[in-house]
Each structure stands twice: as structure tokens, then as C-alpha cells.
Enzyme design. Sequence first.
Site, mmCIF file in Angstrom:
data_model
loop_
_atom_site.group_PDB
_atom_site.id
_atom_site.type_symbol
_atom_site.label_atom_id
_atom_site.label_comp_id
_atom_site.label_asym_id
_atom_site.label_seq_id
_atom_site.Cartn_x
_atom_site.Cartn_y
_atom_site.Cartn_z
ATOM 1 N N HIS A 5 44.256 44.513 38.967
ATOM 2 C CA HIS A 5 43.470 45.707 39.279
ATOM 3 C C HIS A 5 42.508 45.964 38.136
ATOM 4 O O HIS A 5 42.866 45.757 36.971
ATOM 5 C CB HIS A 5 44.401 46.925 39.458
ATOM 6 C CG HIS A 5 43.727 48.056 40.151
ATOM 7 N ND1 HIS A 5 42.925 48.945 39.497
ATOM 8 C CD2 HIS A 5 43.696 48.395 41.453
ATOM 9 C CE1 HIS A 5 42.447 49.801 40.361
ATOM 10 N NE2 HIS A 5 42.890 49.499 41.565
ATOM 11 N N ASP B 115 47.912 46.910 47.585
ATOM 12 C CA ASP B 115 47.810 46.104 48.798
ATOM 13 C C ASP B 115 48.945 45.104 48.971
ATOM 14 O O ASP B 115 49.062 44.495 50.034
ATOM 15 C CB ASP B 115 46.476 45.323 48.796
ATOM 16 C CG ASP B 115 45.305 46.255 48.944
ATOM 17 O OD1 ASP B 115 45.424 47.206 49.717
ATOM 18 O OD2 ASP B 115 44.284 46.034 48.277
HETATM 19 N N1 CMC Z 1 45.340 35.926 40.606
HETATM 20 C C1 CMC Z 1 45.135 35.082 39.555
HETATM 21 N N2 CMC Z 1 44.387 35.404 38.480
HETATM 22 C C2 CMC Z 1 43.818 36.612 38.445
HETATM 23 C C3 CMC Z 1 43.991 37.550 39.492
HETATM 24 C C4 CMC Z 1 44.785 37.167 40.597
HETATM 25 N N3 CMC Z 1 44.997 38.015 41.611
HETATM 26 N N4 CMC Z 1 43.309 38.671 39.196
HETATM 27 C C5 CMC Z 1 42.719 38.469 38.010
HETATM 28 N N5 CMC Z 1 43.036 37.219 37.549
HETATM 29 C C6 CMC Z 1 42.656 36.623 36.257
HETATM 30 C C7 CMC Z 1 41.200 36.168 36.268
HETATM 31 O O1 CMC Z 1 41.097 34.831 36.698
HETATM 32 C C8 CMC Z 1 40.831 36.368 34.820
HETATM 33 O O2 CMC Z 1 41.399 35.303 34.098
HETATM 34 P P1 CMC Z 1 40.626 34.690 32.797
HETATM 35 O O3 CMC Z 1 40.633 35.805 31.794
HETATM 36 O O4 CMC Z 1 41.428 33.497 32.407
HETATM 37 O O5 CMC Z 1 39.231 34.334 33.262
HETATM 38 C C9 CMC Z 1 41.591 37.649 34.409
HETATM 39 O O6 CMC Z 1 42.733 37.677 35.277
HETATM 40 C C10 CMC Z 1 40.780 38.931 34.572
HETATM 41 O O7 CMC Z 1 40.298 38.984 35.909
HETATM 42 P P2 CMC Z 1 38.928 39.707 36.327
HETATM 43 O O8 CMC Z 1 38.427 39.124 37.594
HETATM 44 O O9 CMC Z 1 37.997 39.723 35.150
HETATM 45 O O10 CMC Z 1 39.428 41.194 36.569
HETATM 46 P P3 CMC Z 1 38.642 42.318 37.348
HETATM 47 O O11 CMC Z 1 39.088 43.605 36.752
HETATM 48 O O12 CMC Z 1 37.181 42.037 37.377
HETATM 49 O O13 CMC Z 1 39.171 42.162 38.841
HETATM 50 C C11 CMC Z 1 40.457 42.375 40.822
HETATM 51 C C12 CMC Z 1 40.120 42.984 39.440
HETATM 52 C C13 CMC Z 1 41.344 43.359 41.594
HETATM 53 C C14 CMC Z 1 39.154 42.151 41.635
HETATM 54 C C15 CMC Z 1 41.201 41.022 40.602
HETATM 55 O O14 CMC Z 1 42.408 41.237 39.901
HETATM 56 C C16 CMC Z 1 41.476 40.287 41.917
HETATM 57 O O15 CMC Z 1 40.600 39.546 42.389
HETATM 58 N N6 CMC Z 1 42.694 40.488 42.513
HETATM 59 C C17 CMC Z 1 42.980 39.902 43.804
HETATM 60 C C18 CMC Z 1 42.348 40.719 44.916
HETATM 61 C C19 CMC Z 1 43.081 42.022 45.141
HETATM 62 O O16 CMC Z 1 44.309 42.072 45.221
HETATM 63 N N7 CMC Z 1 42.297 43.107 45.302
HETATM 64 C C20 CMC Z 1 42.833 44.442 45.573
HETATM 65 C C21 CMC Z 1 42.619 45.384 44.438
HETATM 66 S S1 CMC Z 1 43.529 46.917 44.595
HETATM 67 C C22 CMC Z 1 42.827 47.729 45.952
HETATM 68 C C23 CMC Z 1 41.405 48.091 45.794
HETATM 69 O O17 CMC Z 1 40.910 48.359 44.708
HETATM 70 O O18 CMC Z 1 40.754 48.182 46.824
#
Ligand code: CMC
Length: 440
Positions: free
Chosen positions: A311, A369
Site C-alpha cells: 500500500h 483487497d
Molecule cells: N508484490 C511484489 N512486490 C511489490 C508489491 C507486490 N504486491 N507491491 C510493491 N512491491 C515492491 C515493488 O516491486 C518495489 O520493489 P523495489 O523497491 O525492489 O523496486 C517496492 O515493493 C515498492 O513498491 P512501489 O510500487 O514503489 O510502491 P507504491 O507505493 O508505488 O505502490 C501499490 C503501492 C499498492 C500500487 C503496490 O504495492 C501494488 O502494486 N500492490 C499490488 C496491487 C494492489 O494490491 N493494489 C491495492 C491497493 S489497496 C486498495 C486501494 O488503494 O485501492
Amino acid sequence: MIDNYIYDKKAELIIDGKTYTLPIVEGKEGEKAIDIRKLRSQTGYITIDSGFMNTGSCVSSITFLDGEKSILNYRGYAIEDLANNCSFVEVAYLLVHGSLPTQEQLSEFSQLLGGFALIHEDMIHFFDHFPPYAPPMSILSSMVNSLCNFYPEMSDNPGENIDMMAARLISKIRTIAAFSYKKSMGQPLVYPRHDYSYCANFLNMMFDSPVKPYVVNDAVVAALNKLLILHADHEQNCSTSTVRLVGSAKVNLYASISAGISALWGPLHGGANQAVIEMLEEIYENGGNYMKYIERAKNSKDPFRLVGFGHRVYKSHDPRSRIIKNACEQVLASMGFYSDPLLDIAREIEEVVLRDDYFVSRNLYPNVDFYSGIIYRAIGIPSNMFTVMFALGRLPGWIAHWKEMWDDPNWRIGRPRQIYIGPKRRPFVPVAERKAYPAQ
Ligand code: CMC
């Protein structure tokens, strides 16, 4: 409004040896921000912050969340208290009005919801003209935008009509969602009933049929109330920021909410609940080897992510996910499902992930989720409707933010800046003299 929260300390910024003093703003829970509203006029510089990771777009009194301490409060009330003691209608009232309703206010608001439940009969023809497999989020967004054609008197100034505007939209969106499902199934529409509560009415419109009357199950109604409450607001997330940004151009409530629905549709935002159940089903159908998926998620060369984890704001447990996990077990038991293979896989994945250094070091915990889809699936809601359910829940939050922005005396149209990195100014070449260049 921001000026009321200026703190007595200042920040200093040094550029080319010159020191600029910037005010600091402090919120009620001690969060601090550097106030850069005059930065460009004073220094010629702007800030750059892709994804707005460090940018506060407003001050707000609706929701407080602390992602490090797993705290989520609506209007000062802990999410755990609201989810365990309130109906969704009470929480919707709280978000929009700022305080929990008295019994009398609640009855009045519920009556408004009941009274507004129908949609104009002409709108029902719209459903006939979407292709059979149209995504429900696209139908929802289009239909909500269309509401301003049928109810134009309510579309602009919220003023004193907020009760009516909020009730009308909260009530009609539920009818639109249920009708879009019935149309997609090729079944006759079931009209709303005045004698049912908000959630029972929705479930009845979804599942009642001339050949099999729907029997309201109190445990299912309670679970749906809980899920909608947990989704009702989450401060400046992508869809809420969209509602605010679109609304900042003085766009009416319906069109602003329609834009928010489109933002919520994305798989990185509300669309994740559908993606989670699809991932769990895929794991189950392929023999249950969830470790393969966990390993893929850890591989930096593989774009696959373990949906339902991580998140932007929570760097600790998402408090909503804990409540949903418990509710999940209760609902399944009340419906006679004493075991669910997808729930078993979900639990095992969570257990492994919470001990795995890749996820621990990146603060990746189950989010809202991860377990919600298992409840929706048990209730009988198809996976392509999961994000619609999220939208029903999030609606009161969107309305509250739209209204808060509308009431703000410092309201200005939202208009970020950029740093330009394209070609410098160059001479114009007539079409006959142009040479083809490789695409950039
Ligand atoms: N599985 C594997 N690796 C992950 C995941 C995941 N679900 N989420 C983040 N990472 C890793 C990412 O690869 C990165 O690694 P590195 O530092 O080695 O490059 C690190 O964690 C930071 O990730 P980020 O993409 O910079 O984080 P963010 O804050 O931009 O993204 C997020 C947040 C929710 C989009 C992301 O965690 C994600 O894509 N999760 C899966 C989709 C999901 O479950 N979304 C629902 C969110 S909650 C409901 C809502 O807000 O609507």
C-alpha cells in the site's frame, strides 16, 4: 483554511546561497508540511514529486490515517469502532455531515434514501444498449454521469441541499449497480423496496428472482455493512484526488464522481479486489502451488505482483484487512461454508509473506483487497462486480471531499506544473520538405 494551521516554526531553503524562509503547517494529529504556496513566486523554482508521494493537496477534516501505526479514523472515530457498531448509512451520514446522526437524523436520512431509490425509467433503456460483456465499472461511470441530465436541479451548488444530493446519489448508485448486474445476467430487474435497509435492499435487487425469491440473511447484511464501511473513505487516494481535481474546475457532483469511478477501476487501485480473487482462483486451478507465485512476485525481472499486498500509505498492517479477515471467517460459517479452498490459500500466502524478507523489508502487508473478494464471492457477487462494490462503499467519502472542497474559501482550480524535457524551439518545416525520422 490552511492559514489557520500555520505552525510557529519555519523551514529554511537555501538556493544559490540565498536563504528563503517557508512556513510550516501542522495538522491536529501532529503531521507537518512545508508550505510552498509562494515558492515559485519567491524563488522561480517549483517542486517535483511524481506520484505525489510527498505532496499534500489540501487540509481536510474527514479522515486521518497513520500508515506507520495502522490507524484509520473517520471524523475522529476509530475504524474498528465504526465497523463493529454502525450501519453503512450511519457512517455515510458521518462522513458527509461531520458527526454521527441522532436516531431522528438517521431515520430522516434513511427515509430520503428510500425515497430516492428509483432511477428515471428512461435511464433503464440505457442498460439495453451496452454490449453484453461491457465492464460494470464502465456502465456505472456512464450512468452516474448521466444522472445530471435527469436531476439537473441538484447538480451544482451543494449549499443546503447536501442531504438531498448525498441521499439521492448514495441511493441511486445502489439501484444502478444492481440493475447493471441483472441486465448482464439477462434477468428481469428487481425494483428497490421501501421496507428494506440499505444493504438488504441491494442484496434483494441483486438476487431476488421470479423463480427463486431472495431470503435476506442477517449475517450477510452485517458483512456487507462492514465491507462498505471499511471502504467508505481513505483520504487523498487516487480516486478521491480525481474527484477533487475534476470538481476543482467547478464540475457538478455527478460528473466528478463519475471520474472518480473511472480512477477506481484501475488494477493498482480498486480493481485489485477482482485481481486478487482471479489470482487465488488461478493458483487453486493450477494445483495450489502458491509458492511459485510468491517467487514470481519477488523476481525483479518479472512484472508480476502479488495482488492484495502493499500500500502506498500503510507501511504496517492495513487495519481494514484485519477486520475483513475476521469477518470473512464469520460470514463463511454463517452461510454454511466451513472451508473454502481460496480462503485456505489466502491464509497460507499471508503466513509465508509475513515471514519473507523480500516482503518484510519493503513493508508489504495484506491490504483491504486481499480478503474482501472472498466474502463477495461467498455472498454470490461475481468478480467483475467487486470494484463496483468498492465504489458503492467509497461514494460517501467522495461526496464528503467534493463538498469540503466546495466549502473551502481558498478553493482554486487544481493545476500542477511540470518540468519540460521535449525539443527546444525549432523552425517549422512545410510538409513537402519533411524527412521521416525514427519514432521517438
Ligand atoms: N508484490 C511484489 N512486490 C511489490 C508489491 C507486490 N504486491 N507491491 C510493491 N512491491 C515492491 C515493488 O516491486 C518495489 O520493489 P523495489 O523497491 O525492489 O523496486 C517496492 O515493493 C515498492 O513498491 P512501489 O510500487 O514503489 O510502491 P507504491 O507505493 O508505488 O505502490 C501499490 C503501492 C499498492 C500500487 C503496490 O504495492 C501494488 O502494486 N500492490 C499490488 C496491487 C494492489 O494490491 N493494489 C491495492 C491497493 S489497496 C486498495 C486501494 O488503494 O485501492
